[in-house]
Design an enzyme around this catalytic site. Structure first.
Site, PDB file in Angstrom:
ATOM      1  N   LYS A 104      -5.196-103.517  53.450  1.00  0.00           N
ATOM      2  CA  LYS A 104      -6.517-103.474  54.101  1.00  0.00           C
ATOM      3  C   LYS A 104      -7.555-103.172  53.033  1.00  0.00           C
ATOM      4  CE  LYS A 104      -8.123-103.775  58.407  1.00  0.00           C
ATOM      5  NZ  LYS A 104      -7.552-104.521  59.544  1.00  0.00           N
TER       6      LYS A 104
HETATM    7  P1  NAD Z   1     -16.628-106.768  65.624  1.00  0.00           P
HETATM    8  O1  NAD Z   1     -17.424-106.067  64.591  1.00  0.00           O
HETATM    9  O2  NAD Z   1     -16.752-108.237  65.760  1.00  0.00           O
HETATM   10  O3  NAD Z   1     -16.952-106.134  67.060  1.00  0.00           O
HETATM   11  C1  NAD Z   1     -16.895-104.771  67.318  1.00  0.00           C
HETATM   12  C2  NAD Z   1     -17.498-104.542  68.695  1.00  0.00           C
HETATM   13  O4  NAD Z   1     -17.356-103.154  69.024  1.00  0.00           O
HETATM   14  C3  NAD Z   1     -18.992-104.848  68.775  1.00  0.00           C
HETATM   15  O5  NAD Z   1     -19.275-105.426  70.033  1.00  0.00           O
HETATM   16  C4  NAD Z   1     -19.636-103.473  68.695  1.00  0.00           C
HETATM   17  O6  NAD Z   1     -20.912-103.420  69.293  1.00  0.00           O
HETATM   18  C5  NAD Z   1     -18.615-102.687  69.473  1.00  0.00           C
HETATM   19  N1  NAD Z   1     -18.707-101.240  69.252  1.00  0.00           N
HETATM   20  C6  NAD Z   1     -18.826-100.571  68.076  1.00  0.00           C
HETATM   21  N2  NAD Z   1     -18.937 -99.257  68.319  1.00  0.00           N
HETATM   22  C7  NAD Z   1     -18.893 -99.104  69.654  1.00  0.00           C
HETATM   23  C8  NAD Z   1     -18.966 -97.992  70.514  1.00  0.00           C
HETATM   24  N3  NAD Z   1     -19.123 -96.773  70.028  1.00  0.00           N
HETATM   25  N4  NAD Z   1     -18.883 -98.199  71.852  1.00  0.00           N
HETATM   26  C9  NAD Z   1     -18.735 -99.433  72.349  1.00  0.00           C
HETATM   27  N5  NAD Z   1     -18.657-100.525  71.586  1.00  0.00           N
HETATM   28  C10 NAD Z   1     -18.740-100.359  70.258  1.00  0.00           C
HETATM   29  O7  NAD Z   1     -15.096-106.319  65.371  1.00  0.00           O
HETATM   30  P2  NAD Z   1     -13.808-107.042  65.905  1.00  0.00           P
HETATM   31  O8  NAD Z   1     -13.312-107.967  64.848  1.00  0.00           O
HETATM   32  O9  NAD Z   1     -14.020-107.514  67.298  1.00  0.00           O
HETATM   33  O10 NAD Z   1     -12.781-105.828  65.902  1.00  0.00           O
HETATM   34  C11 NAD Z   1     -12.715-104.890  66.961  1.00  0.00           C
HETATM   35  C12 NAD Z   1     -11.455-104.071  66.801  1.00  0.00           C
HETATM   36  O11 NAD Z   1     -10.319-104.935  66.820  1.00  0.00           O
HETATM   37  C13 NAD Z   1     -11.351-103.296  65.481  1.00  0.00           C
HETATM   38  O12 NAD Z   1     -10.665-102.091  65.712  1.00  0.00           O
HETATM   39  C14 NAD Z   1     -10.506-104.206  64.612  1.00  0.00           C
HETATM   40  O13 NAD Z   1      -9.828-103.495  63.581  1.00  0.00           O
HETATM   41  C15 NAD Z   1      -9.552-104.737  65.646  1.00  0.00           C
HETATM   42  N6  NAD Z   1      -8.911-105.989  65.259  1.00  0.00           N
HETATM   43  C16 NAD Z   1      -9.657-107.100  65.018  1.00  0.00           C
HETATM   44  C17 NAD Z   1      -9.013-108.279  64.689  1.00  0.00           C
HETATM   45  C18 NAD Z   1      -9.791-109.557  64.502  1.00  0.00           C
HETATM   46  O14 NAD Z   1      -9.167-110.620  64.490  1.00  0.00           O
HETATM   47  N7  NAD Z   1     -11.088-109.532  64.375  1.00  0.00           N
HETATM   48  C19 NAD Z   1      -7.625-108.326  64.589  1.00  0.00           C
HETATM   49  C20 NAD Z   1      -6.896-107.168  64.842  1.00  0.00           C
HETATM   50  C21 NAD Z   1      -7.552-106.002  65.195  1.00  0.00           C
END
Ligand code: NAD
Length: 414
Positions: A104
Site C-alpha cells: 500500500k
Molecule cells: P472515495 O474517495 O472514492 O470515496 C470515499 C467516500 O467516503 C466519499 O463519498 C466520501 O465523501 C465518503 N466519506 C469520507 N469520510 C466520510 C465520513 N466521515 N462519513 C461519511 N462518508 C465519508 O474512496 P473509495 O475508493 O470509494 O474507497 C472507500 C473505501 O473502500 C476505503 O476504505 C477504501 O480503502 C476501500 N476500498 C476501495 C477500493 C476501490 O476499488 N476503490 C477497493 C477496496 C477497498
C-alpha cells in the site's frame, strides 16, 4: 484512529495464528511489514512556492507474488495506517488465491486543496521517489481513496519514462486507452454485491425488498447503490463526508447520482430527508455497507447499529471492540479482506491481460470476478462453520494458513 487500524490488524492476525496453530516463526514474520519506505515529496506549487509532503510505500509481505495495493492521498495517513492497509492486502490476495503480496502507499495531503497541475506534479514526484520498489514483478500499485485512473496514468507514464519504454504492467486501474481493463470501475462494488448475495442466501434472507444503508458515495459506494437497487434492494440511507439522506421508501439511485454529479455531495438530495451521518448506522435495515474510511463503526455505534448484516466495503471500518459488540448482538459481518476484494481481483485480471497482450471482454471479466468472489466467500463461510467462529476470524485464519504454506515452502533466507 490510524494506530487503531494497525492494532486491529494485529489483533486479528494474533487470533488467526492461534486459531490455525501456525508456526510462531511465521506468525512473527507476518506481524511486521517486510519494508517501509518513507519519502519526502517536494512539489512546486502553482504560486511558485515549494511544499514538501510525506509519502510512504509499504510492502507487508511479498512471499506469494509482487506487492499489490492502492495509493491513497489523504491528510490523515501515516506509516501505521499504510502498513495496516498493506497487511490487509496480503490477507486479501491470499483469500482470493491471487498471485500477489500485500502493499500500500500514500501521500499525506489534502487533494481537494491541490490544483490539477499540482496533483500531477505530486503524483509524479512521489512515483519517482518510490521507484526502487516498483515494477511488474515487484510491486504493482492501483487507485485507492482520492486517486483514480488519471493518477494511475501519470504514475505509469513516470515509471515508463524512467525505464525508457512503456510498462503497462507497472500499475492497474489505468484508463482503458492505456491498457486498463473493462469492468475495473465498479469491480469492488460488484464484489461487495457478490458477498451480499452469498451472505443473504446463507442466512435465508431475501434480497428483493430488503433495506440497505450505505456509508460513503465514492468509487465504491456510488456504483454499489446502483447495484443494490438493480438487485431489488431498497437503499434507504446514504451518507458522505458532507451529510446523509434517508428515505424509508428507498432513495432513487439515478436521481441521487444526478444530484451528486451536480453538487458533489449526497447532502441536500431532495428525494430524502437530511439526517445526521452518524444516524445512518442506526437506521433499521437488513444490510449496512460502510464504504468510507477506517474506524467508522466504534463500540457505541455498534451498540445501536440497526442492520442485520454488515458487509465491509471499506478497509478496517469496524474497530476490534465494535466487532465484539456486533458478534454479541448476532449481527453477521462479512469482513473487509473478503468483501472488498473485487477491486484487487480485477486488478489481477488487468495485470494478466497486459502480460498476455490480449484484452478480455466484459463478460469474461465479470464471470471470472463472480467466480473468484463466490469461491472465496464459500471457503471463508465453510471455515467459519468448521471452526465455529465469525467470518472475520475464519477469513484471517484461512489467509494465515495460506501465507504459512507459502512462507514454509520458500523457507527463511538464508
Ligand atoms: P472515495 O474517495 O472514492 O470515496 C470515499 C467516500 O467516503 C466519499 O463519498 C466520501 O465523501 C465518503 N466519506 C469520507 N469520510 C466520510 C465520513 N466521515 N462519513 C461519511 N462518508 C465519508 O474512496 P473509495 O475508493 O470509494 O474507497 C472507500 C473505501 O473502500 C476505503 O476504505 C477504501 O480503502 C476501500 N476500498 C476501495 C477500493 C476501490 O476499488 N476503490 C477497493 C477496496 C477497498
Amino acid at each position: 484512529m490510524t494506530a487503531g487500524h494497525w492494532d486491529a490488524v494485529l489483533t486479528s492476525l494474533d487470533d488467526a495464528a492461534a486459531l490455525s496453530g501456525v508456526d510462531p516463526a511465521i506468525h512473527a514474520v507476518l506481524r511486521v511489514p517486510e519494508r517501509v519506505l518513507e519519502v519526502a515529496v517536494p512539489v512546486r506549487m502553482d504560486d511558485g512556492s515549494v511544499e514538501v509532503f510525506a509519502g510512504w510505500r509499504v510492502h507487508h509481505n511479498t512471499t506469494r507474488g509482487p506487492g499489490k495495493g492502492g495509493i491513497r492521498f489523504h491528510p490523515d495517513i501515516d506509516a501505521e495506517e499504510v502498513s495496516a492497509l498493506a497487511a490487509a492486502m496480503t490477507f486479501k490476495t491470499a483469500i482470493c488465491g491471487l498471485p500477489f503480496g500485500g502493499a500500500k502507499g500514500g501521500v499525506r495531503c489534502d487533494p481537494s486543496k491541490l490544483s490539477l497541475t499540482e496533483l500531477e506534479r505530486l503524483t509524479r514526484r512521489y512515483t519517482w521517489e518510490i521507484l526502487p520498489l516498483l515494477g511488474p514483478d515487484k510491486d504493482v500499485p492501483a487507485p485507492d481513496v482520492n486517486t483514480d485512473d488519471r493518477v494511475m496514468a501519470w504514475l505509469m507514464d513516470t515509471v515508463s519514462l524512467a525505464h525508457g519504454q512503456l510498462v503497462t504492467t507497472s500499475v492497474t486501474g489505468k484508463p482503458l486507452a492505456l491498457g486498463g481493463t473493462v469492468g475495473h470501475a465498479g469491480a469492488t462494488s460488484s464484489g461487495v454485491l457478490a458477498c451480499v448475495r452469498s451472505a443473504f442466501t446463507e442466512l435465508e434472507l431475501p434480497i428483493a425488498g430488503s433495506r440497505a444503508a450505505v456509508q460513503g458515495f465514492g468509487k465504491v459506494g456510488g456504483p454499489l447503490v446502483f447495484l443494490l437497487q438493480s438487485a431489488g434492494m431498497r437503499v434507504v440511507a446514504v451518507s458522505d463526508v458532507r451529510g446523509a439522506v434517508y428515505n424509508p421508501g428507498g432513495l432513487d439511485a439515478f436521481d441521487l447520482a444526478d444530484h451528486h454529479r451536480a453538487t458533489g455531495t449526497v447532502a441536500g438530495f431532495p428525494g430524502g430527508e437530511a439526517i445526521d451521518p452518524e444516524e445512518l448506522f442506526a437506521v433499521e435495515a437488513e444490510l449496512l455497507v460502510p464504504a468510507a474510511l477506517a474506524g467508522a463503526i466504534d463500540e457505541a455505534t455498534a451498540e445501536r447499529l440497526g442492520a442485520r448484516v454488515v458487509v465491509e466495503a471499506a478497509n478496517g471500518p469496524t474497530t476490534t471492540r465494535a466487532d465484539d459488540v456486533l458478534g454479541r448482538r448476532g449481527i453477521v459481518v462479512v469482513p473487509d479482506i473478503l468483501a472488498n476484494a473485487g477491486g484487487v481481483t480485477t486488478s489481477y485480471f488487468e495485470w494478466a491481460q497486459n502480460r498476455q497482450g490480449y484484452a478480455w471482454d466484459e463478460e469474461l471479466v465479470a464471470e471470472r470476478l463472480r467466480r473468484t468472489m463466490d469461491g472465496a466467500f464459500r471457503s471463508v463461510w465453510a471455515r467459519a462453520e468448521a471452526l465455529g467462529v465469525s467470518l472475520r476470524r475464519a477469513a484471517y485464519a484461512l489467509a494465515v494458513e495460506r501465507m504459512a504454506e507459502a512462507i514454509t515452502a520458500r523457507g527463511i533466507f538464508p
